[in-house]
Design a protein around this motif. Structure first.
Motif, mmCIF file in Angstrom:
data_model
loop_
_atom_site.group_PDB
_atom_site.id
_atom_site.type_symbol
_atom_site.label_atom_id
_atom_site.label_comp_id
_atom_site.label_asym_id
_atom_site.label_seq_id
_atom_site.Cartn_x
_atom_site.Cartn_y
_atom_site.Cartn_z
ATOM 1 N N ARG A 1 -27.816 -18.566 2.751
ATOM 2 C CA ARG A 1 -27.679 -19.452 3.915
ATOM 3 C C ARG A 1 -27.907 -20.917 3.538
ATOM 4 O O ARG A 1 -27.477 -21.824 4.258
ATOM 5 C CB ARG A 1 -28.646 -19.043 5.022
ATOM 6 C CG ARG A 1 -30.112 -19.205 4.674
ATOM 7 C CD ARG A 1 -30.996 -18.726 5.809
ATOM 8 N NE ARG A 1 -32.407 -18.868 5.494
ATOM 9 C CZ ARG A 1 -33.100 -18.001 4.776
ATOM 10 N NH1 ARG A 1 -32.499 -16.916 4.303
ATOM 11 N NH2 ARG A 1 -34.370 -18.187 4.510
ATOM 12 N N THR B 1 -19.886 -27.521 4.495
ATOM 13 C CA THR B 1 -19.102 -26.320 4.214
ATOM 14 C C THR B 1 -17.713 -26.402 4.838
ATOM 15 O O THR B 1 -16.718 -26.003 4.229
ATOM 16 C CB THR B 1 -19.834 -25.070 4.732
ATOM 17 O OG1 THR B 1 -21.125 -24.992 4.128
ATOM 18 C CG2 THR B 1 -19.061 -23.801 4.411
ATOM 19 N N ASP C 1 -29.113 -17.257 13.102
ATOM 20 C CA ASP C 1 -29.721 -17.577 11.805
ATOM 21 C C ASP C 1 -30.962 -16.723 11.562
ATOM 22 O O ASP C 1 -31.227 -16.299 10.431
ATOM 23 C CB ASP C 1 -30.092 -19.058 11.738
ATOM 24 C CG ASP C 1 -28.880 -19.959 11.580
ATOM 25 O OD1 ASP C 1 -27.837 -19.463 11.116
ATOM 26 O OD2 ASP C 1 -28.964 -21.151 11.921
ATOM 27 N N GLN D 1 -20.272 -19.418 -0.525
ATOM 28 C CA GLN D 1 -21.620 -19.375 0.012
ATOM 29 C C GLN D 1 -22.281 -18.105 -0.505
ATOM 30 O O GLN D 1 -21.757 -17.000 -0.327
ATOM 31 C CB GLN D 1 -21.597 -19.387 1.540
ATOM 32 C CG GLN D 1 -22.988 -19.453 2.146
ATOM 33 C CD GLN D 1 -23.031 -20.318 3.400
ATOM 34 O OE1 GLN D 1 -22.015 -20.590 4.003
ATOM 35 N NE2 GLN D 1 -24.228 -20.751 3.784
ATOM 36 N N LYS E 1 -23.907 -26.896 6.894
ATOM 37 C CA LYS E 1 -22.831 -26.293 7.698
ATOM 38 C C LYS E 1 -21.667 -27.263 7.865
ATOM 39 O O LYS E 1 -20.498 -26.868 7.818
ATOM 40 C CB LYS E 1 -23.366 -25.860 9.063
ATOM 41 C CG LYS E 1 -24.219 -24.606 9.023
ATOM 42 C CD LYS E 1 -24.669 -24.208 10.409
ATOM 43 C CE LYS E 1 -25.511 -22.935 10.359
ATOM 44 N NZ LYS E 1 -25.990 -22.527 11.693
ATOM 45 N N SER F 1 -22.858 -22.743 15.368
ATOM 46 C CA SER F 1 -23.351 -24.084 15.641
ATOM 47 C C SER F 1 -22.917 -24.503 17.038
ATOM 48 O O SER F 1 -21.829 -24.136 17.477
ATOM 49 C CB SER F 1 -22.791 -25.095 14.625
ATOM 50 O OG SER F 1 -23.145 -24.751 13.318
#
Length: 275
Positions: free
Chosen positions: A231, A218, A69, A228, A215, A157
């Motif tokens: 971010r 999504t 990120d 998207q 996240k 993630s």
């Protein structure tokens, strides 16, 4: 005319590992100057923008913001005309996850860092710095790599934060408001925006707040319907009316039913190639 010594930034939250990497780099690449060592993703972005180093060593797992990120945020904020640093991820991942790094030609180091493996990384970095492409091409190549890594399973993630599997896209959003729960049809939503601990859910008429991470959300939405663009932002593609480029080259879009303009990050600018 002598070239200035290359400079690097190390982002690693484990102090002993950061010190060990710095010591190994001193042996493998004596000319490399360590401009700064930081312990979290936010500091990594801030220091990289201030120092503009040639090389980044980013740990994937860091407090506050992951190395991936941080790299995405940094690439979005990187000044035009300046070559983006050569990027190396430091990771404790198993071989399966490492395949994603190898597939994208982003170099990586496994913890604990081994001297022989680091020597290969140093050789790749020295070659990359000798053959720097045009800054715009260099940055676009990095963006393509980061997009693929964001989509790779288990990298963006940690497994514990993975979204539950679903056989069909989400159709309703449950948004609590005091003692009430609003059932918001996804068909009415124009965009989602992450804000602090919440995600804003915006329709043409109202705004709701939910605690589901963006996240996770999504993963439950149809990616053909919601794009998207940042971010922190998902938009309904069919609601996009105009996309404009400002004097600084940044893209912004407008949605039918909303007055605000939404920024498009460099990472997702490829969605609007006609611009």
């Amino acid at each position: 005319m002598n070239q200035p010594a290359p400079r690097a930034l190390i982002a690693e939250d484990e102090h002993l590992l950061a010190a060990a990497l710095q010591q190994e780099l001193a042996r493998a690449w004596p000319a490399l100057q360590i401009a700064a060592t930081v312990g979290d993703g936010l500091s990594a972005v801030r220091q990289a923008l201030a120092l503009l180093p040639d090389v980044l060593f980013f740990d994937i797992r860091m407090p506050g913001q992951s190395g991936l990120d941080a790299a995405v945020e940094l690439a979005d904020a990187w000044p035009d005309g300046t070559p983006f640093p050569a990027l190396v991820f430091v990771t404790a991942y198993d071989q399966y996850a490492v395949q994603a790094f190898e597939a994208q030609a982003v170099d990586y180091l496994l913890k604990p860092v081994q001297a022989a493996r680091l020597q290969k990384t140093v050789q790749k970095l020295q070659l990359a710095l000798m053959n720097k492409a045009q800054p715009a091409i260099n940055l676009e190549a990095t963006m393509a790599q980061l997009r693929h890594l964001l989509a790779a399973p288990g990298i963006a993630s940690p497994p514990a934060a993975a979204a539950p599997s679903s056989t069909a896209p989400l159709t309703f959003i449950q948004a609590s408001n005091g003692s009430q729960i609003h059932m918001v049809p996804v068909a009415d939503v124009l965009y989602f925006e992450a804000a602090d601990k919440y995600v804003r859910v915006l329709t043409a008429a109202r705004e709701y707040l939910i605690r589901t991470p963006l996240k996770e959300l999504t993963a439950q939405l149809d990616t053909q319907v919601f794009w998207q663009i940042h971010r922190s932002t998902l938009v309904r593609a069919s609601a996009i009316t105009t996309v404009t480029r400002d004097e600084a080259g940044k893209l912004h879009l407008e949605l039918a039913g909303r007055a605000e303009k939404l920024p498009v990050s460099r990472l997702y600018a490829h969605l609007f190639k006609a611009m």
